[in-house]
Each structure stands twice: as C-alpha cells, then as structure tokens.
Write a protein that holds these residues in place. Structure first.
Motif, short mmCIF file in Angstrom:
data_model
loop_
_atom_site.label_atom_id
_atom_site.label_comp_id
_atom_site.label_asym_id
_atom_site.label_seq_id
_atom_site.Cartn_x
_atom_site.Cartn_y
_atom_site.Cartn_z
N ALA A 172 0.83 -1.21 0.00
CA ALA A 172 0.00 0.00 0.00
C ALA A 172 0.86 1.26 0.00
CB ALA A 172 -0.93 -0.02 1.21
N LEU A 173 1.95 1.24 0.74
CA LEU A 173 2.82 2.42 0.81
C LEU A 173 3.47 2.73 -0.53
CD1 LEU A 173 4.50 1.82 4.28
CD2 LEU A 173 2.97 3.71 3.67
N ARG A 174 3.64 1.72 -1.36
CA ARG A 174 4.25 1.95 -2.67
C ARG A 174 3.32 2.74 -3.60
NH1 ARG A 174 7.02 -3.50 -4.81
NH2 ARG A 174 8.26 -2.00 -5.98
N PHE A 175 2.04 2.81 -3.23
CA PHE A 175 1.08 3.54 -4.04
C PHE A 175 0.84 4.97 -3.55
CE2 PHE A 175 -0.17 -0.85 -5.11
CZ PHE A 175 -0.20 -0.74 -6.49
N LEU A 176 1.59 5.44 -2.56
CA LEU A 176 1.41 6.81 -2.10
C LEU A 176 1.50 7.79 -3.26
CD1 LEU A 176 3.45 6.83 1.23
CD2 LEU A 176 0.96 7.02 0.98
N GLU A 177 0.59 8.74 -3.29
CA GLU A 177 0.47 9.78 -4.33
C GLU A 177 -0.17 9.28 -5.62
OE1 GLU A 177 0.99 12.93 -3.52
OE2 GLU A 177 1.57 12.21 -1.53
N THR A 178 -0.55 8.00 -5.69
CA THR A 178 -1.30 7.53 -6.85
C THR A 178 -2.65 8.25 -6.89
OG1 THR A 178 -0.25 5.35 -6.79
CG2 THR A 178 -2.36 5.50 -7.94
N PRO A 179 -3.09 8.71 -8.06
CA PRO A 179 -4.36 9.44 -8.11
C PRO A 179 -5.55 8.60 -7.66
CG PRO A 179 -3.11 9.74 -10.15
CD PRO A 179 -2.41 8.67 -9.36
N TYR A 180 -6.51 9.27 -7.04
CA TYR A 180 -7.77 8.61 -6.69
C TYR A 180 -8.62 8.47 -7.95
CZ TYR A 180 -12.28 7.61 -4.63
OH TYR A 180 -13.48 7.01 -4.31
#
Length: 285
Positions: A172-180
């Motif tokens: 989950a942390l690897r997806f930080l800043e991925t757009p909603y």
C-alpha cells in the motif's frame, strides 16, 4: 435466496447457467472464458462509455462472458466474481497460455523489444499477469520476453504462485500519491477498496472488491485502541489500512490521491460528511 448482483450474473432476461434453479431468468447462458488484453479494462454498470465505472480488470486477468451485444460484453471476473460490462475489444476469447509472472511494481513499461531505449508499447500496472517464454540481457539490464517479442524489465516481475510481499502495508505504501479514481484498481488510479484489494492480492490473499464486502470478510473485530499495523478501518462507503496504531493509509476523495493520515484527524474530518467509523477489522491470514 438473496444474491448480490455485483457478484452473481443474473438479470430478468439472462443469467449464468450455474444459477439455474436459484434465480429466475428468461434464459440461461453458459460462460465463455476470455482474457483481458489491454493494460486496464474498466468494468461499467451499464453497457455505455458514459456509465459509472464499478471496478477494473488488469492485463492477463480472466473473465466469463455471458452476453455479446452492440459492442459490449456482460462478464464476470474470475478473480473476485465482480459482474459488469466491458467493451468487446478489450478481451480475447478462448484458452490462453498460463501466466508465469505478475507485475510487482506499481507501474512499468512493456517494450517492443528488450531495450529500454525503444518507445514502450504500453504501460502495465502491478497485478498484471504475464506469460514469458524467454529472457534477454542488454547493457547489463535483464528482460523477460513474451512470445511476440515484447519485453518487461525482469526486476519488475515476480513468479506466479508465490506472494510477492507478505505485508500488505508495504505494498500500500508503494502507491502513495497515486491518483484517486472511483472504481480504480490499478497503479494508474485507485479507490479506497481497490487499494486494499491489490495490497492483499500481492500478499497472496484474495479479498472482496467493495468496502462493504470487505467489512464482512473473515477476520477479528478490534477496538480503536487495539489497532495495529495491517488492520482495516471502515466507514460507510470507505476503508483504510493502518500503517501503525495511529496512521491510516487510504485512497480518498479529499486529497484525490493515496495518502497517509493521522487516524484521529481522519475521523474528525470525515465525521461531518459520513459519520464515525462503523468497524475495525484484523483480516484473517
């Protein structure tokens, strides 16, 4: 029997033959297997491009087709059983080679040949399923190659059949800043339950798609004070994953991206709009 239409293929006019005797329908159809052949395929609630996206399927995932009409398919995902509509050109019918690898980084490129200097054919999301038949090395970089000669950087892939990362929080942390993205389930855009599902998937754990389904999945109820890393916090229509007892990771509409947020702050911020958390869950392993 009350069946969830999101998870069971039945309408008044047509239903999955496997539901014969369980639901009423004018006719029943045998499932036709097919595989997703585009990087991300959006599953819509109605057969129209303007219809709402309910979820997404990734390259190499498989579906059962029950209807083909006016350029649209009515399908059910074989991964999480979700039912909806796809454009007919995003899948290929019939048997396909068994996947050998899964993409293990949030996003990567598919190259026309094993050379990073060539223009990519497409981009692929974490969770995409690939079949590789060979490998090559160029200028110290190793690539895995498909039968058509296309290639992916080898370190961005992981063999099928083994959990890539046993700790869903790390994924989950690897997806930080991925757009909603409402209905999003890929490295290009995620919603709250999509983030939880893909993080669990990379740990070898299949969980339901939507937050209300996830709230009912196997696990142990916990209290707010008893929260620890990996626990889930649910609101009506929302879910987040705890990084530690105080920090929530979630894809949210307030920031329109995946963020980490102090749980107390999140509860206070969300309460005026959606109320307080409805439950806390430690998912079964």
């Amino acid at each position: 029997m009350q069946l969830d239409r999101r998870l069971h293929a039945f309408r008044d006019d047509l239903a999955d033959v496997r539901l014969s005797g369980i639901v009423r329908a004018a006719r029943f159809a045998d499932p036709i297997p097919a595989q997703v052949i585009v990087p991300v395929a959006s599953v819509r609630r109605e057969p129209a491009h303007a219809a709402r996206i309910d979820t997404q399927l990734l390259f190499g995932e498989t579906v059962d087709i029950f209807e083909r009409a006016n350029g649209w398919l009515w399908v059910q995902s074989r991964f999480d059983c979700y039912v909806g509509y796809l454009p007919e050109d995003v899948v290929a019918e019939g048997a396909h080679p068994v996947a050998t690898h899964v993409i293990s980084v949030p996003r990567t490129f598919l190259y026309p040949e094993p050379d990073l200097k060539t223009g990519p054919v497409s981009a692929l999301s974490m969770g995409s399923r690939m079949t590789f038949v060979d490998e090559a090395e160029l200028r110290g970089s190793r690539y895995l190659m498909s039968a058509d000669g296309t290639a992916v950087f080898a370190d961005h892939c992981f063999p099928v059949g083994r959990p890539f990362e046993r700790d869903p929080v790390k994924t989950a942390l690897r997806f930080l800043e991925t757009p909603y993205l409402w209905g999003g389930r890929s490295g290009f855009g995620l919603d709250c339950s999509g983030l939880v599902q893909i993080a669990m998937m990379m740990a070898g754990r299949t969980v339901p798609r939507d937050s209300d389904m996830q709230e009912l999945m196997d696990g142990d109820p916990v209290t707010r004070r008893g929260l620890k890393r990996g626990d889930l916090v649910f609101w009506k229509g929302h879910v987040g994953l705890m990084e530690d007892p105080k920090t929530l990771i979630h894809a949210n509409g307030a920031t329109m991206r995946v963020t980490r947020e102090n749980l107390d702050h999140a509860i206070t911020r969300i309460a005026p709009h959606y109320g307080n958390p409805t439950s806390y869950l430690r998912p079964a392993k």
